[in-house]
Design an enzyme around this catalytic site. Sequence first.
Site, PDB file in Angstrom:
ATOM      1  N   HIS A  80       5.549  57.145  17.133  1.00  0.00           N
ATOM      2  CA  HIS A  80       4.821  56.356  16.140  1.00  0.00           C
ATOM      3  C   HIS A  80       5.259  56.927  14.787  1.00  0.00           C
ATOM      4  CE1 HIS A  80       2.369  54.972  19.461  1.00  0.00           C
ATOM      5  NE2 HIS A  80       1.930  56.192  19.689  1.00  0.00           N
TER       6      HIS A  80
ATOM      7  N   ARG B 173      -8.247  59.732  16.244  1.00  0.00           N
ATOM      8  CA  ARG B 173      -7.873  58.317  16.104  1.00  0.00           C
ATOM      9  C   ARG B 173      -8.564  57.680  14.903  1.00  0.00           C
ATOM     10  NH1 ARG B 173      -8.990  53.429  20.378  1.00  0.00           N
ATOM     11  NH2 ARG B 173     -11.111  53.822  19.631  1.00  0.00           N
TER      12      ARG B 173
ATOM     13  N   HIS C 232      -0.185  47.888  24.629  1.00  0.00           N
ATOM     14  CA  HIS C 232      -0.587  49.194  24.123  1.00  0.00           C
ATOM     15  C   HIS C 232      -1.194  50.077  25.196  1.00  0.00           C
ATOM     16  CE1 HIS C 232      -3.400  52.115  22.327  1.00  0.00           C
ATOM     17  NE2 HIS C 232      -2.482  52.231  21.374  1.00  0.00           N
TER      18      HIS C 232
ATOM     19  N   GLU D 249      -4.193  58.759  29.439  1.00  0.00           N
ATOM     20  CA  GLU D 249      -3.964  59.897  28.542  1.00  0.00           C
ATOM     21  C   GLU D 249      -5.187  60.797  28.460  1.00  0.00           C
ATOM     22  OE1 GLU D 249      -2.697  60.844  23.886  1.00  0.00           O
ATOM     23  OE2 GLU D 249      -2.942  58.766  24.552  1.00  0.00           O
TER      24      GLU D 249
ATOM     25  N   HIS E 282       2.412  59.221  28.833  1.00  0.00           N
ATOM     26  CA  HIS E 282       1.406  60.252  29.095  1.00  0.00           C
ATOM     27  C   HIS E 282       1.086  60.339  30.589  1.00  0.00           C
ATOM     28  CE1 HIS E 282       1.113  60.676  24.833  1.00  0.00           C
ATOM     29  NE2 HIS E 282       0.557  59.490  24.654  1.00  0.00           N
TER      30      HIS E 282
ATOM     31  N   ASP F 181       6.028  61.242  19.819  1.00  0.00           N
ATOM     32  CA  ASP F 181       4.724  60.590  19.720  1.00  0.00           C
ATOM     33  C   ASP F 181       4.164  60.614  18.299  1.00  0.00           C
ATOM     34  OD1 ASP F 181       2.265  59.450  20.232  1.00  0.00           O
ATOM     35  OD2 ASP F 181       1.731  60.781  21.855  1.00  0.00           O
TER      36      ASP F 181
END
Length: 458
Positions: free
Chosen positions: A64, A88, A213, A240, A274, A325
Amino acid sequence: MPANPAPILRFHAPHALLPQGWARDVRIASQGGKLVEVTPGVPAEAGDAALAIALPGLGNLHSHAFQRGMAGLTEIGGNSGDSFWSWRELMYRFLAHLQPEAMQAIAEQAYVEMLESGFTRVGEFHYLHHGLDGAPYANRAEMAERIAAAARSSGIGLTLLPVFYAHADFGGAAPNPAQRRLIHDVDGFAELLQGCTRALQGQDDAVLGFAPHSLRAVTGEELSALLPLNTGPVHIHIAEQTREVDACVAWSGMRPVQWLYEHAPVDARWCLVHATHITGAELQQIVASRAVAGLCPITEANLGDGLFPMQAFARAGGRFGVGSDSNVLIDAAEELRLLEYGQRLHLRGRNVLAPGDGQSTGRWLYEHSLNGAAQALGVTSGLQVGAPADLVELDPDHPALIARDGDALLDSWVFAARNGAVRSVWRQGRQLVRDGRHPQREAVAARFAAALRPLLRV
């Protein structure tokens, strides 16, 4: 008249890691970005570019890029504890202000750092699609074009993985306001894919796949509708976090990987990113399907995800690759090192992934990550005819590599070296890193700084 053929570029390496193992005095030729000759046991000729220790370039299967701009800004504890889920929320706050120009500048910085560490291709798991208010840009692929431009200017190979994101949780829950820049329906996503195809025109070895996603963000019906839209790689976040597993069980009575294999035709086209929390039965399903496990040890450690059962997966013949990541730290060797070290801490042993007596852990990690990432990114790998002319040269004068030979070179790079062990990097036969530095490093860093300062003052 036919176009003039591309020139042939030639290299010579006293030490080179070929698919069949280490070889000496290897003459390598590339044409049009591909390897057309790999011949061991021959002397160098005039005009050959010298490579002291030649490795095939490694793929970074999960990135990302924009998160490079927030690296190091989430390391503050909370009264009720910190987790992926609180991280997040901070990430959503960062992306809420990110404009296309800044997106490109941050991605360029990340890609230059990847190249300098030995990654020569990136799988960009790209989910920031819309404007600040959540409305699509006039050009639906505006942000994808920025990613493609960053890859083109840095020179890194690109597998673009536009992300379908429609829901906040399992069962089709409505998205929350912080996710407004990510959200699509199936028809809008089909338009995005068309725009991504246009964005990649002119990058002759770019690959277009896509990424539902996660099972939190896509329903089974949407997943079925998405799969026929593209024939490239399919990547998905899965299992994950333990909270994610518990929520999936509460919704469906099944764990995430179990549900996926019950409802989707998972095969070698897929990369399960993951897959941290899996059972023995799920592990066997992944191995049997020939899917790739996409492991991101630095980020998984940073977020406190847990440990993938790597030793058992390796013993069963599982395929895997590594990715940067969140890009909190970009370092190809560190990803491999931490993959092994996490298992050592858990299993309380040494060299726990090397499959047998006398086998090099560093070489095993490198070769299997190389092959798994190539599969997940839709390309071929290795120093062999037909593969991309993507080469990494190690510096034999680096303190960690002095007087090493063969597998000891990889063991010492992965486990004993830090900055400076990568001397040069070539992509499609073009040199992109010289003496450890990308030629655009300063210019890219200046654009990165100019983009980041106003973002972090908001």
